[in-house]
Design an enzyme around this catalytic site. Structure first.
Site, PDB file in Angstrom:
ATOM      1  N   GLU A  48      -1.341   5.737   2.522  1.00  8.27           N
ATOM      2  CA  GLU A  48      -0.037   6.265   2.963  1.00  8.27           C
ATOM      3  C   GLU A  48       0.055   7.769   2.715  1.00  8.27           C
ATOM      4  O   GLU A  48      -0.826   8.378   2.106  1.00  8.27           O
ATOM      5  CB  GLU A  48       1.081   5.483   2.262  1.00  8.27           C
ATOM      6  CG  GLU A  48       1.021   4.018   2.647  1.00  8.27           C
ATOM      7  CD  GLU A  48       2.193   3.191   2.156  1.00  8.27           C
ATOM      8  OE1 GLU A  48       2.923   3.629   1.252  1.00  8.27           O
ATOM      9  OE2 GLU A  48       2.371   2.082   2.717  1.00  8.27           O
ATOM     10  N   ASN A  49       1.124   8.350   3.241  1.00  4.52           N
ATOM     11  CA  ASN A  49       1.299   9.800   3.179  1.00  4.52           C
ATOM     12  C   ASN A  49       2.770  10.140   3.053  1.00  4.52           C
ATOM     13  O   ASN A  49       3.611   9.466   3.670  1.00  4.52           O
ATOM     14  CB  ASN A  49       0.713  10.420   4.465  1.00  4.52           C
ATOM     15  CG  ASN A  49       0.639  11.922   4.384  1.00  4.52           C
ATOM     16  OD1 ASN A  49       1.621  12.612   4.605  1.00  4.52           O
ATOM     17  ND2 ASN A  49      -0.522  12.433   4.061  1.00  4.52           N
ATOM     18  N   GLU A  59      -7.175  -1.672   8.453  1.00  5.73           N
ATOM     19  CA  GLU A  59      -8.082  -2.040   9.548  1.00  5.73           C
ATOM     20  C   GLU A  59      -8.675  -0.792  10.194  1.00  5.73           C
ATOM     21  O   GLU A  59      -9.876  -0.711  10.459  1.00  5.73           O
ATOM     22  CB  GLU A  59      -7.331  -2.843  10.619  1.00  5.73           C
ATOM     23  CG  GLU A  59      -6.771  -4.178  10.134  1.00  5.73           C
ATOM     24  CD  GLU A  59      -5.353  -4.086   9.589  1.00  5.73           C
ATOM     25  OE1 GLU A  59      -5.016  -3.062   8.952  1.00  5.73           O
ATOM     26  OE2 GLU A  59      -4.587  -5.037   9.803  1.00  5.73           O
ATOM     27  N   CYS A  99      -3.431  -1.143  15.419  1.00  4.36           N
ATOM     28  CA  CYS A  99      -4.760  -1.622  15.004  1.00  4.36           C
ATOM     29  C   CYS A  99      -5.342  -2.594  16.037  1.00  4.36           C
ATOM     30  O   CYS A  99      -6.544  -2.572  16.311  1.00  4.36           O
ATOM     31  CB  CYS A  99      -4.688  -2.267  13.626  1.00  4.36           C
ATOM     32  SG  CYS A  99      -4.416  -1.051  12.320  1.00  4.36           S
TER      33      CYS A  99
HETATM   34  N1  THU Z   1      -0.487  -2.074   7.006  1.00  4.62           N
HETATM   35  C1  THU Z   1      -1.851  -2.233   7.081  1.00  4.62           C
HETATM   36  O1  THU Z   1      -2.610  -1.482   6.459  1.00  4.62           O
HETATM   37  N2  THU Z   1      -2.341  -3.228   7.859  1.00  4.62           N
HETATM   38  C2  THU Z   1      -1.581  -4.198   8.445  1.00  4.62           C
HETATM   39  O2  THU Z   1      -2.133  -5.121   9.031  1.00  4.62           O
HETATM   40  C3  THU Z   1      -0.102  -4.127   8.371  1.00  4.62           C
HETATM   41  C4  THU Z   1       0.443  -2.879   7.769  1.00  4.62           C
HETATM   42  C5  THU Z   1       0.031  -1.057   6.093  1.00  4.62           C
HETATM   43  C6  THU Z   1       0.668   0.167   6.688  1.00  4.62           C
HETATM   44  C7  THU Z   1       1.586   0.607   5.565  1.00  4.62           C
HETATM   45  O3  THU Z   1       0.852   1.380   4.639  1.00  4.62           O
HETATM   46  C8  THU Z   1       2.001  -0.683   4.889  1.00  4.62           C
HETATM   47  O4  THU Z   1       1.036  -1.647   5.268  1.00  4.62           O
HETATM   48  C9  THU Z   1       3.383  -1.174   5.242  1.00  4.62           C
HETATM   49  O5  THU Z   1       3.561  -1.222   6.608  1.00  4.62           O
END
Ligand code: THU
Length: 146
Positions: A48-49, A59, A99
């Site tokens: 995250e950022n 993914e 994704c």
């Molecule tokens: N996120 C993923 O990394 N993959 C997923 O399949 C669903 C969502 C992450 C994005 C964000 O950092 C957090 O989960 C909440 O949405």
């Protein structure tokens, strides 16, 4: 066809990759493990950022690692996600739309398998075409005429 032991191994790698996820904003930790046709496994986590939109999902981290190292022929991806502190088995975490679209770029929709892992032994397997029906991909840009 993948064997049960391969599903298990990929699910385990996704659960382990979750540990590295950087999620100070959502506290939702996701790990992914991408298997290519050579048997190589590329893992990823969400990062995250503070500006929010530069956040990358687990993914896509895995796809970026693989493609940037020359791998483009993929068999399956395992995904494991849940709120920080959640124990196993996790709730099922399905890939976001962005994704799914990235998968569409590199994977055959009918054969690429997405393993929604709740633990090493509890998972559901679906194809990309099930999660992204009638997806738009590279094939749509190849014109038959003109
Ligand atoms: N996120 C993923 O990394 N993959 C997923 O399949 C669903 C969502 C992450 C994005 C964000 O950092 C957090 O989960 C909440 O949405």
């Amino acid at each position: 066809m993948m064997k049960k032991e391969e599903y298990r191994q990929l699910a385990k790698a996704a659960i382990e990759a979750r540990r590295f996820s950087y999620t100070p904003y959502s506290h939702f930790k996701v790990g992914a493990a991408l298997l290519d046709s050579q048997g190589r496994i590329y893992t990823g986590c969400n990062i995250e950022n503070a500006a929010f939109s530069p956040t990358i999902c687990a993914e896509r981290t895995a796809f970026s690692k693989a493609v940037s190292e020359g791998s483009r022929d993929f068999v399956a991806i395992a995904v494991a996600g849940g709120l920080e502190g959640a124990g196993l088995p996790l709730e099922e975490c399905t890939p976001c739309g962005v994704c799914r679209q990235v998968m569409m770029e590199f994977c055959r929709p009918d054969s690429f398998q997405i393993i929604l892992a709740r633990s090493e032994s509890e998972y559901r397997v679906c194809s990309l075409s099930e999660l992204l029906p009638a997806g738009f991909g590279p094939g749509n840009l190849i014109s038959g005429e003109n």
